[in-house]
Design a protein around this motif. Structure first.
Motif, PDB file in Angstrom:
ATOM      1  N   GLU A  52      49.183  55.933  49.325  1.00  0.00           N
ATOM      2  CA  GLU A  52      50.268  55.304  50.080  1.00  0.00           C
ATOM      3  C   GLU A  52      51.571  55.428  49.304  1.00  0.00           C
ATOM      4  O   GLU A  52      52.605  55.801  49.860  1.00  0.00           O
ATOM      5  N   LYS A  53      51.491  55.142  48.003  1.00  0.00           N
ATOM      6  CA  LYS A  53      52.692  55.211  47.165  1.00  0.00           C
ATOM      7  C   LYS A  53      53.260  56.613  47.163  1.00  0.00           C
ATOM      8  O   LYS A  53      54.460  56.814  47.285  1.00  0.00           O
ATOM      9  N   LYS A  69      54.975  57.482  50.431  1.00  0.00           N
ATOM     10  CA  LYS A  69      56.288  56.847  50.565  1.00  0.00           C
ATOM     11  C   LYS A  69      57.325  57.594  49.735  1.00  0.00           C
ATOM     12  O   LYS A  69      58.415  57.868  50.187  1.00  0.00           O
ATOM     13  N   SER A 124      58.022  61.115  51.369  1.00  0.00           N
ATOM     14  CA  SER A 124      58.765  61.073  52.629  1.00  0.00           C
ATOM     15  C   SER A 124      60.207  60.639  52.371  1.00  0.00           C
ATOM     16  O   SER A 124      61.137  61.100  53.024  1.00  0.00           O
TER      17      SER A 124
END
Lengths: 158, 73
Positions: free
Chosen positions: A128-129, A132, A135
């Motif tokens: 997830e990190k 993020k 992106s």
């Protein structure tokens, strides 16, 4: 161990020379010694913990015996894991294979499954990190991409 | 050598196929499993010694608990 040696020497003979075969065997022996020492050290540490917990003393021979048993058990573990992965038509051993290895005791299986879930969730968090971060980086890059079309070729993209 | 690297080399020592690999999670889990194995061996041997009213854990105690330990793993 005996089964492993002929395989090693067969490979070495093809490349030629008994010297190479001996060297290969020596290297393997050195590796085995290092690994044995590493297992012995860790066994010592863990036995120390248990000794403090239970208020007992472990004789040196006991620690050595546990260390040797563990080292030998690794052979069974390794062969089983390899077979499990192959059975699943994989060449990489995964946590599923380790869970299967722990099947004989319910509490052990539960413990390993729990650890596996913890690892899986911390992997998800890391992914997830990363998503993020990348992106956010992509967002910045597309803005930089649009302007050079109207500008000259002097613009540098780092 | 790091913990993971040690475990990987320990396992790779006994693989029959040169292509077999171990992924990161499996290495960590195996490290845990091995730690549990050692702790169990030590704890069971200690319990055996204590059942015999002894404070020092000796090889005989390991020998007595070894069969069940191997069956449980």
């Amino acid at each position: 161990m005996a089964a492993a040696r002929p395989r090693l020497s067969a490979g070495r003979e093809i490349s030629g020379g008994r010297a190479m075969e001996a060297a290969g065997g020596e290297q393997r022996e050195l590796l085995i010694q290092r690994l044995r020492a590493a297992v012995h050290y860790t066994t010592g540490c863990l036995c120390q913990d248990v000794a403090e917990d239970k208020g007992v003393l472990f004789s040196k021979q006991t620690v050595a015996a546990i260390s040797e048993i563990t080292f030998r058990q690794c052979e069974n573990f390794a062969r089983d894991l390899e077979m499990f992965a192959r059975h699943a038509k994989r060449s990489t051993i995964t946590s599923e294979d380790v869970k299967l290895l722990a099947r004989r005791s319910n509490s052990l299986l539960k413990y390993i499954t729990q650890k596996s879930d913890e690892l899986a969730s911390s992997n998800m968090e890391q992914k997830e990190k990363k998503k993020k971060k990348s992106s956010a980086a992509k967002g910045r890059k597309t803005e930089e991409n649009e302007t050079p079309v109207t500008e000259s070729e002097d613009s540098n993209m780092a | 050598m790091s913990c993971e690297e040690t475990v990987e080399r320990l396992l790779r020592l006994h693989f029959r196929d040169g292509r077999t690999r171990v992924n990161g999670d499996a290495l960590l889990l195996m490290a845990e499993l091995l730690k549990v194995f050692v702790r169990e061996a030590a704890a069971r041997a200690a319990r055996q010694a204590q059942a015999e009213d002894l404070e020092k854990v000796d090889i005989e105690h390991v020998e007595k608990v070894l069969p069940q330990l191997l069956l449980d793993f």
